[in-house]
Scaffold this motif. Structure first.
Motif, mmCIF file in Angstrom:
data_model
loop_
_atom_site.group_PDB
_atom_site.id
_atom_site.type_symbol
_atom_site.label_atom_id
_atom_site.label_comp_id
_atom_site.label_asym_id
_atom_site.label_seq_id
_atom_site.Cartn_x
_atom_site.Cartn_y
_atom_site.Cartn_z
ATOM 1 N N ASP A 31 0.843 -1.195 0.000
ATOM 2 C CA ASP A 31 0.000 0.000 0.000
ATOM 3 C C ASP A 31 0.881 1.249 0.000
ATOM 4 N N SER A 32 0.510 2.281 0.743
ATOM 5 C CA SER A 32 1.287 3.525 0.736
ATOM 6 C C SER A 32 2.703 3.333 1.238
ATOM 7 N N TYR A 33 2.904 2.385 2.138
ATOM 8 C CA TYR A 33 4.235 2.153 2.682
ATOM 9 C C TYR A 33 5.179 1.551 1.637
ATOM 10 N N THR A 34 4.626 0.843 0.688
ATOM 11 C CA THR A 34 5.445 0.216 -0.352
ATOM 12 C C THR A 34 5.653 1.151 -1.538
ATOM 13 N N ILE A 35 4.641 1.932 -1.879
ATOM 14 C CA ILE A 35 4.783 2.877 -2.982
ATOM 15 C C ILE A 35 5.532 4.131 -2.535
ATOM 16 N N GLY A 36 5.651 4.331 -1.218
ATOM 17 C CA GLY A 36 6.425 5.455 -0.708
ATOM 18 C C GLY A 36 5.708 6.782 -0.818
ATOM 19 N N GLN A 37 4.501 6.847 -0.253
ATOM 20 C CA GLN A 37 3.736 8.095 -0.249
ATOM 21 C C GLN A 37 4.546 9.217 0.411
ATOM 22 N N SER A 38 4.646 10.346 -0.265
ATOM 23 C CA SER A 38 5.285 11.565 0.254
ATOM 24 C C SER A 38 6.810 11.522 0.299
ATOM 25 N N VAL A 39 7.435 10.536 -0.349
ATOM 26 C CA VAL A 39 8.890 10.542 -0.486
ATOM 27 C C VAL A 39 9.250 10.378 -1.955
ATOM 28 N N ASP A 40 10.498 10.706 -2.275
ATOM 29 C CA ASP A 40 10.965 10.533 -3.647
ATOM 30 C C ASP A 40 11.045 9.052 -3.990
ATOM 31 N N GLU A 41 10.982 8.752 -5.275
ATOM 32 C CA GLU A 41 11.015 7.358 -5.726
ATOM 33 C C GLU A 41 12.242 6.618 -5.210
ATOM 34 N N ALA A 42 13.378 7.294 -5.202
ATOM 35 C CA ALA A 42 14.618 6.655 -4.756
ATOM 36 C C ALA A 42 14.608 6.310 -3.274
ATOM 37 N N GLU A 43 13.666 6.907 -2.518
ATOM 38 C CA GLU A 43 13.604 6.669 -1.073
ATOM 39 C C GLU A 43 12.627 5.565 -0.695
ATOM 40 N N ARG A 44 11.878 5.051 -1.647
ATOM 41 C CA ARG A 44 10.973 3.948 -1.356
ATOM 42 C C ARG A 44 11.769 2.772 -0.793
#
Length: 222
Positions: A31-44
């Motif tokens: 969910d949001s924790y895996t797609i990295g809501q509110s962080v840059d793609e590289a930080e997922r």
């Protein structure tokens, strides 16, 4: 001299072979924790985990991520059906359930649907459960966003949902990574929370990646 030349030739061939090795594949479900809501793609966290593995000599391709903010277990299942990822994958991670808890969905429903998702994850890993990593649900009740909620109640419910996914992972033979204790450090460390006041920061995701690294290395070294 001939021996040295021969040895050097062997070393060159070995290095070339390693460089030409096919990258490992990684499917991240959540969910949001895996797609990295509110962080840059590289930080997922899946991206950071792949980079840590590559740094340690296990080259991993860019992860395929099937996740969306707000998804519950049944919505993730629908998302997987829509994308229809082509396995097998060398590594599969599964982190789902926070929105079931947030919406007040039942734990019995969660168990049934999580078991089905875990079965899918194992199938995507070529039927080998040791190549699947299940992450515990982090505790959002310690974030600034949660000030209006009963944090103790949230914590109890998160723990109950995690008891379900942990038991399922252990029964199936999947690896289990407990990130909940680290998530609770956000109660006193604001650097672990993203700018939206709810989701993890890249720093928090880095901690999750480190916790998962050894299990992922063991899976990919088989």
């Amino acid at each position: 001299m001939r021996y040295v030349v021969g040895l050097m030739t062997v070393m060159v061939l070995s290095t070339a072979s390693a460089a030409d090795a096919k990258p490992k594949t990684y499917l991240a479900l959540g969910d949001s924790y895996t797609i990295g809501q509110s962080v840059d793609e590289a930080e997922r966290f899946p991206v950071q985990l792949a980079k840590l593995l590559t740094k340690d000599g296990i080259v991993v391709a860019d992860p395929q991520i099937i996740a969306r903010t707000g998804w519950t277990t049944d919505e993730l299942s629908d998302g997987i059906a829509t994308v229809a990822p082509k396995g097998p994958f060398d590594l599969v991670s599964l982190l789902i359930g926070v929105n079931n808890q947030f919406r007040g969905r039942s734990q019995d429903e969660y168990k049934t649907q999580f078991d089905a998702l875990l079965k899918q994850a194992i199938a995507f890993a070529g039927g080998d459960a040791s190549h699947v990593i299940v992450f515990s649900i982090p505790d959002w009740g310690v974030t600034p966003f949660a000030k209006q909620y009963d944090s103790a109640k949230v914590a109890r419910e998160i723990d109950s949902f995690n008891a379900i996914n942990k038991q399922a992972a252990e029964k199936a033979g999947a690896k289990y990574v407990d990130i909940t204790p680290v998530s609770r450090k956000a109660s006193t460390d604001t650097t672990l929370v993203a700018r939206d006041g709810l989701h993890p920061s890249g720093t928090m995701y880095a901690e999750w990646s480190k916790l998962a690294l050894e299990g992922a290395k063991a899976a990919l070294s088989k």
